[in-house]
Design an enzyme around this catalytic site. Structure first.
Site, PDB file in Angstrom:
ATOM      1  N   ASP A 141     -23.225  12.563   5.653  1.00 26.96           N
ATOM      2  CA  ASP A 141     -22.496  11.955   6.755  1.00 26.96           C
ATOM      3  C   ASP A 141     -22.736  12.623   8.116  1.00 26.96           C
ATOM      4  O   ASP A 141     -21.972  12.410   9.048  1.00 26.96           O
ATOM      5  CB  ASP A 141     -20.990  11.973   6.429  1.00 26.96           C
ATOM      6  CG  ASP A 141     -20.195  11.023   7.322  1.00 26.96           C
ATOM      7  OD1 ASP A 141     -20.754   9.990   7.702  1.00 26.96           O
ATOM      8  OD2 ASP A 141     -19.034  11.337   7.636  1.00 26.96           O
TER       9      ASP A 141
ATOM     10  N   CYS B  62      -9.741 -11.802  -2.464  1.00 30.59           N
ATOM     11  CA  CYS B  62      -8.764 -10.790  -2.044  1.00 30.59           C
ATOM     12  C   CYS B  62      -8.979 -10.394  -0.585  1.00 30.59           C
ATOM     13  O   CYS B  62     -10.115 -10.194  -0.148  1.00 30.59           O
ATOM     14  CB  CYS B  62      -8.875  -9.555  -2.938  1.00 30.59           C
ATOM     15  SG  CYS B  62      -7.783  -8.193  -2.463  1.00 30.59           S
TER      16      CYS B  62
ATOM     17  N   CYS C 218      -6.986  -5.474   1.912  1.00 32.70           N
ATOM     18  CA  CYS C 218      -7.356  -4.436   2.874  1.00 32.70           C
ATOM     19  C   CYS C 218      -7.274  -4.943   4.302  1.00 32.70           C
ATOM     20  O   CYS C 218      -6.838  -4.230   5.211  1.00 32.70           O
ATOM     21  CB  CYS C 218      -8.755  -3.899   2.573  1.00 32.70           C
ATOM     22  SG  CYS C 218     -10.085  -5.119   2.664  1.00 32.70           S
TER      23      CYS C 218
ATOM     24  N   CYS D  99      -9.466   0.540  15.500  1.00 34.24           N
ATOM     25  CA  CYS D  99      -9.253   1.254  14.235  1.00 34.24           C
ATOM     26  C   CYS D  99      -8.563   2.595  14.488  1.00 34.24           C
ATOM     27  O   CYS D  99      -9.037   3.412  15.283  1.00 34.24           O
ATOM     28  CB  CYS D  99     -10.596   1.473  13.536  1.00 34.24           C
ATOM     29  SG  CYS D  99     -10.485   2.481  12.042  1.00 34.24           S
TER      30      CYS D  99
ATOM     31  N   CYS E 123      -6.098   0.536   4.752  1.00 35.25           N
ATOM     32  CA  CYS E 123      -7.009  -0.436   4.146  1.00 35.25           C
ATOM     33  C   CYS E 123      -7.557   0.076   2.818  1.00 35.25           C
ATOM     34  O   CYS E 123      -7.755  -0.698   1.875  1.00 35.25           O
ATOM     35  CB  CYS E 123      -8.140  -0.799   5.105  1.00 35.25           C
ATOM     36  SG  CYS E 123      -9.258   0.553   5.539  1.00 35.25           S
TER      37      CYS E 123
ATOM     38  N   CYS F 229     -14.999  -8.359  -4.597  1.00 39.51           N
ATOM     39  CA  CYS F 229     -13.791  -8.572  -3.796  1.00 39.51           C
ATOM     40  C   CYS F 229     -13.180  -9.955  -4.018  1.00 39.51           C
ATOM     41  O   CYS F 229     -11.958 -10.121  -3.932  1.00 39.51           O
ATOM     42  CB  CYS F 229     -14.095  -8.381  -2.316  1.00 39.51           C
ATOM     43  SG  CYS F 229     -14.341  -6.664  -1.824  1.00 39.51           S
TER      44      CYS F 229
ATOM     45  N   CYS G 216      -6.480   6.956   9.112  1.00 33.34           N
ATOM     46  CA  CYS G 216      -5.591   5.933   8.553  1.00 33.34           C
ATOM     47  C   CYS G 216      -6.164   5.495   7.210  1.00 33.34           C
ATOM     48  O   CYS G 216      -7.349   5.165   7.122  1.00 33.34           O
ATOM     49  CB  CYS G 216      -5.495   4.745   9.502  1.00 33.34           C
ATOM     50  SG  CYS G 216      -4.475   3.375   8.890  1.00 33.34           S
TER      51      CYS G 216
END
Length: 384
Positions: free
Chosen positions: A145, A202, A205, A225, A255, A199, A252
């Site tokens: 990352d 749905c 999130c 965000c 989601c 997914c 956060c």
């Protein structure tokens, strides 16, 4: 050597090296290890360009600056032949959203409640890389990352999971709680099949996002965000979004937490990724009182330390303003004299929400004539 025999030798070597690196990954504590090729994400350049063109990257200027290398692993390293993706589970013991019912506490994202995962993972990847390079006689590079690598689409191509509608990786075994790392190598390894999207219809999130940061499924606008705004964004936060932050002071998880696939996930087995008790439900009053040395000491080893004391206290002041607790007003009042404009400005906003109108007007009359920073003056005037 006959051609068929040569091919057989190559296949055996590929299989042996593939089995070796997956065994090493397990020994180093990685729950998942899958392999793909550098040409496995042909759609990435167009998607990345569209994302940047829409301005969804906010002030993350490093994204357009590294666009070509980020979109194509072969631009980053032309000799790469195989890419190994690693997944490490960091699932929490309980749903982190329970803290929303405790507004005088600060909510820190699950991933940041202990050691910096970059340090934890990179050290182990380097161990794997050293052993693999010696066995394979191949060159290797490891990333966690911190380089222009699109690890999520690569991980999906390798079969670790799929990119959900919240744009993060989702695993059938570990839900939305996976740290990702990668190893690039010149060795030829056997590849794994890509994972399909599970997914369906749905949208849990998407509906869970407090600031409506998803303009559409599979698209995120960083400018809305909370994770981006509390970690990457410098300076004041959009006044229209502050109330939606609640007590989220670093990142956060809403989601991620809302993903139904989390029901199959287990809490992190890696001790260094399990939450520090003092970061589970920290008091906002304590956090607001941190000066720079105390901040650095308290968050030693945590990724929170990277954003610096001023940005972190800015976040805590937004949470204080959202708390509705007059008990936090004295700590906010002290910060009206802070050296950092971003701290003073958010102290103004918090006090405007915590004090009565006459109390706040007396403060404005006292402090506004002395203020020299335009942004802080705007906060005083907006609160009229």
């Amino acid at each position: 050597m006959p051609e068929a025999q040569a091919v057989s030798v190559i296949d055996r070597k590929r299989a042996t090296l593939t089995a070796f690196i997956k065994k090493e990954a397990e020994a180093q504590g990685f729950e998942l290890c899958r392999i793909t090729t550098p040409d496995a994400i042909p759609e990435a350049p167009a998607r990345l360009s569209a994302y940047i063109a829409a301005g969804y990257h906010g002030t993350m200027d490093w994204m357009p600056e590294t666009r070509e290398r980020r979109a194509d692993p072969r631009v980053l390293w032309s000799e790469v032949r195989s890419i190994v993706l690693f997944g490490m589970n960091y699932g929490p013991d309980v749903d982190p959203r329970h803290l929303q019912a405790q507004p005088e506490k600060g909510a820190i994202s699950v991933y940041a409640r202990n050691r910096d995962y970059h340090d934890v993972m990179k050290g182990r990847l380097k161990e794997i890389a050293t052993r693999f390079a010696a066995r394979a006689g191949a060159d290797v590079k490891v990333f966690v990352d911190t380089a222009p690598v699109m690890e999520k689409p690569l991980a999906a191509a390798a079969g670790l999971g799929w990119q959900g509608k919240h744009t993060n990786l989702v695993s059938r075994e570990y839900g939305s709680w996976l740290f990702l790392g990668s190893l690039f190598t010149t060795a030829d390894l056997a590849t794994d099949a890509a994972e399909i999207d599970h997914c369906g219809s749905c949208r849990a999130c998407l509906d869970a996002c407090p600031t409506d940061a998803f303009p559409a499924p599979y698209k995120i606008d960083a400018r809305r965000c909370i994770s981006y705004l509390t970690i990457e964004h410098k300076g004041p936060i959009d006044p229209q979004l502050r109330a939606a932050f609640g007590n989220r002071i670093y990142g956060c998880d809403d989601c991620l937490s809302a993903c139904p696939w989390n029901k199959f996930a287990q809490s992190a087995r890696e001790m260094k990724l399990q939450a520090r008790p003092d970061l589970l439900e920290p008091d906002l009053g304590f956090l607001l009182a941190l000066d720079d040395p105390a901040f650095r000491s308290f968050f030693s080893g945590s990724p929170v330390k990277r954003i610096g004391r001023n940005r972190f206290v800015r976040n805590c002041l937004i949470a204080a303003g959202n708390s509705g607790s007059a008990d936090l007003a004295p700590a906010c009042l002290t910060l009206l004299g802070d050296a950092a404009p971003e701290v003073r400005g958010m102290a103004v906003w918090a006090l405007a929400r915590l004090l009565t109108t006459p109390e706040f007007e007396r403060l404005r009359a006292q402090y506004l004539p002395l203020e020299t920073e335009a942004e802080v003056c705007r906060e005083w005037m907006m609160s009229e």
